[in-house]
Motif scaffolding. Structure first.
Motif, PDB file in Angstrom:
ATOM      1  N   GLY A   1       0.817  -1.207   0.000  1.00 54.20           N
ATOM      2  CA  GLY A   1       0.000   0.000   0.000  1.00 54.20           C
ATOM      3  C   GLY A   1       0.850   1.255   0.000  1.00 54.20           C
ATOM      4  N   THR A   2       1.926   1.254   0.779  1.00 53.60           N
ATOM      5  CA  THR A   2       2.848   2.396   0.820  1.00 53.60           C
ATOM      6  C   THR A   2       3.511   2.608  -0.537  1.00 53.60           C
ATOM      7  N   ASP A   3       3.924   1.515  -1.169  1.00 48.25           N
ATOM      8  CA  ASP A   3       4.574   1.618  -2.481  1.00 48.25           C
ATOM      9  C   ASP A   3       3.607   2.127  -3.547  1.00 48.25           C
ATOM     10  N   VAL A   4       2.392   1.593  -3.560  1.00 48.25           N
ATOM     11  CA  VAL A   4       1.412   2.005  -4.572  1.00 48.25           C
ATOM     12  C   VAL A   4       1.081   3.488  -4.415  1.00 48.25           C
ATOM     13  N   LEU A   5       0.907   3.926  -3.179  1.00 49.67           N
ATOM     14  CA  LEU A   5       0.640   5.347  -2.943  1.00 49.67           C
ATOM     15  C   LEU A   5       1.825   6.194  -3.408  1.00 49.67           C
ATOM     16  N   ALA A   6       3.047   5.727  -3.151  1.00 46.61           N
ATOM     17  CA  ALA A   6       4.240   6.457  -3.578  1.00 46.61           C
ATOM     18  C   ALA A   6       4.298   6.587  -5.096  1.00 46.61           C
ATOM     19  N   VAL A   7       4.001   5.510  -5.805  1.00 39.18           N
ATOM     20  CA  VAL A   7       4.026   5.553  -7.271  1.00 39.18           C
ATOM     21  C   VAL A   7       2.970   6.525  -7.787  1.00 39.18           C
ATOM     22  N   GLY A   8       1.780   6.500  -7.181  1.00 39.96           N
ATOM     23  CA  GLY A   8       0.739   7.430  -7.591  1.00 39.96           C
ATOM     24  C   GLY A   8       1.138   8.877  -7.363  1.00 39.96           C
ATOM     25  N   LEU A   9       1.748   9.166  -6.230  1.00 37.25           N
ATOM     26  CA  LEU A   9       2.200  10.528  -5.938  1.00 37.25           C
ATOM     27  C   LEU A   9       3.315  10.949  -6.894  1.00 37.25           C
ATOM     28  N   HIS A  10       4.198  10.023  -7.206  1.00 35.75           N
ATOM     29  CA  HIS A  10       5.289  10.329  -8.126  1.00 35.75           C
ATOM     30  C   HIS A  10       4.761  10.690  -9.513  1.00 35.75           C
ATOM     31  N   GLN A  11       3.689  10.038  -9.949  1.00 32.05           N
ATOM     32  CA  GLN A  11       3.091  10.349 -11.247  1.00 32.05           C
ATOM     33  C   GLN A  11       2.623  11.792 -11.330  1.00 32.05           C
ATOM     34  N   HIS A  12       2.229  12.340 -10.190  1.00 34.41           N
ATOM     35  CA  HIS A  12       1.672  13.694 -10.167  1.00 34.41           C
ATOM     36  C   HIS A  12       2.680  14.736  -9.691  1.00 34.41           C
ATOM     37  N   GLY A  13       3.949  14.354  -9.635  1.00 39.57           N
ATOM     38  CA  GLY A  13       4.981  15.340  -9.372  1.00 39.57           C
ATOM     39  C   GLY A  13       5.416  15.507  -7.933  1.00 39.57           C
ATOM     40  N   TRP A  14       4.875  14.693  -7.018  1.00 39.96           N
ATOM     41  CA  TRP A  14       5.278  14.783  -5.613  1.00 39.96           C
ATOM     42  C   TRP A  14       6.440  13.820  -5.360  1.00 39.96           C
ATOM     43  N   GLY A  15       7.556  14.088  -6.018  1.00 45.41           N
ATOM     44  CA  GLY A  15       8.678  13.163  -5.977  1.00 45.41           C
ATOM     45  C   GLY A  15       9.314  13.022  -4.615  1.00 45.41           C
ATOM     46  N   THR A  16       9.422  14.118  -3.872  1.00 45.74           N
ATOM     47  CA  THR A  16      10.067  14.050  -2.560  1.00 45.74           C
ATOM     48  C   THR A  16       9.261  13.205  -1.588  1.00 45.74           C
ATOM     49  N   VAL A  17       7.948  13.433  -1.566  1.00 48.72           N
ATOM     50  CA  VAL A  17       7.074  12.638  -0.693  1.00 48.72           C
ATOM     51  C   VAL A  17       7.111  11.172  -1.113  1.00 48.72           C
ATOM     52  N   ALA A  18       7.072  10.938  -2.422  1.00 44.20           N
ATOM     53  CA  ALA A  18       7.097   9.566  -2.927  1.00 44.20           C
ATOM     54  C   ALA A  18       8.385   8.852  -2.525  1.00 44.20           C
ATOM     55  N   THR A  19       9.507   9.547  -2.625  1.00 45.65           N
ATOM     56  CA  THR A  19      10.785   8.943  -2.240  1.00 45.65           C
ATOM     57  C   THR A  19      10.810   8.602  -0.753  1.00 45.65           C
ATOM     58  N   GLY A  20      10.258   9.489   0.068  1.00 52.30           N
ATOM     59  CA  GLY A  20      10.178   9.212   1.497  1.00 52.30           C
ATOM     60  C   GLY A  20       9.325   7.995   1.798  1.00 52.30           C
TER      61      GLY A  20
END
Length: 350
Positions: free
Chosen positions: A94-113
């Motif tokens: 769940g954490t990984d899927v949310l990170a990938v979704g955030l990364h798609q929309h430009g929230w790279g720093t949050v996604a990396t965390g």
């Protein structure tokens, strides 16, 4: 007549005590729906399920922490039970899927965390949970209690591979390290899938399976293959580094095979569902495990659309679009069941 606060608090505490360890599959199912919609070209529309997934993630994180402190004995019992322990890997996925979704929309720093957090949790759970299940014996045979939730162990590794493959390291040295970690996550997930599949088949052959035991988590057997396709295709598209270059040919050759086997499993799993609910009359009512069916449907949609584009297979891409519609319908029905369950919890007994 409104129930007194004490009665509501008691019902809420009972619900917390019995909180399913696999409830982060809600985040998985909702997050993958966002990724699939984005993959289909509707980036703004994808923000709706992504926002729902983020809110659900926050709420579930609070609930799991509360359960740890208030009902730690129940949580530890779930972690030792072969039928429930591997559902905890939905936290990682769940954490990984949310990170990938955030990364798609430009929230790279949050996604990396989030990916770093998922990797840390995966490292701990990947050793602790199997040890708890295999070494803490309660007198009952483990093989007889092997079920579809075990495949989430594989999904957790593959979801980490998907997330890591989308990062862009700042230095060549970091790129080399990322390549090793990504290929390792994909490889571990693939080997785990094979081993778990053997155990599940042995369970069915030696101990059988009743209609009541065929829960929606068995759909993860298909979803794990679908996410292996996405992870493999993502690794093939990574920038050249030694580990990726060494594995590129092998991984690229498996994704089509994995997709074909995932597609073959769908009629089998759907037929088993009819056997369970229609022929044997097992009631179809809301349960947290239903989110483990939503995720594979969405994951197969993403895998099909991505594979169709990368390998220039228009029919496969079209199949992905069809399954996106199926995943949206499944999500809507399961979400409606969740809302109805929460309403009943609030109202209490008549």
């Amino acid at each position: 007549m409104t129930s007194p606060p004490s009665a509501f608090a008691a019902r809420s505490d009972r619900a917390l005590a019995g909180l399913s360890p696999g409830y982060f599959a809600l985040v998985m199912g909702t997050g993958i729906l966002s990724i699939a919609v984005h993959e289909a070209g509707a980036a703004r529309l994808a923000l709706i399920p992504l926002g729902i997934a983020a809110v659900a993630y926050g709420v579930l994180a609070v609930l799991f922490v509360a359960r740890w402190f208030r009902h730690g004995d129940r949580l530890r019992a779930d972690a030792r039970n072969p039928e429930t322990a591997f559902a905890f890997f939905t936290i990682v996925a769940g954490t990984d899927v949310l990170a990938v979704g955030l990364h798609q929309h430009g929230w790279g720093t949050v996604a990396t965390g989030l990916l770093a957090l998922a990797a840390a949790i995966r490292l701990v759970l990947g050793y602790v949970l199997p040890w708890q299940v295999l070494m803490t014996r309660d007198g009952e045979p483990i093989l007889a209690r092997t079920n579809g939730s075990w495949f989430i162990w594989s999904v957790a590794s593959q979801s980490l591979a998907v997330g890591l493959s989308g990062l862009h390291p700042a230095t060549p040295r970091l790129a080399d390290v990322l390549g090793v970690l990504t290929v390792m996550a994909w490889s571990v997930g693939t080997i785990l899938y094979v081993g778990i599949a053997v155990l599940v088949i042995l369970r069915v052959v030696h101990h059988g399976i009743t209609p009541a035991q065929f829960e929606p988590t068995y759909w993860v057997s298909m979803g794990a293959l679908a996410i292996s396709v996405v992870a493999g295709a993502s690794i093939v598209d990574m920038a050249p580094v030694p580990m990726v270059d060494a594995a590129r040919g092998l991984i690229g050759g498996t994704v089509v095979v994995f997709w074909c086997f995932a597609a073959w499993l769908i009629p089998l799993l759907a037929g088993a569902g009819l056997w369970r609910h229609v022929l044997h009359g097992v009631p179809l009512r809301y349960a947290p495990s239903l989110w483990s069916m939503v995720f594979p449907l969405g994951m197969f949609a993403v895998a099909s659309m991505r594979l169709g584009r990368v390998e220039h297979l228009p029919m496969v891409e079209t199949i992905g679009g069809v399954f996106l519609g199926v995943a949206v319908l499944a999500w809507t029905l399961v979400a409606a069941g969740l809302v109805a369950t929460l309403v009943r919890l609030g109202r209490g007994p008549a």
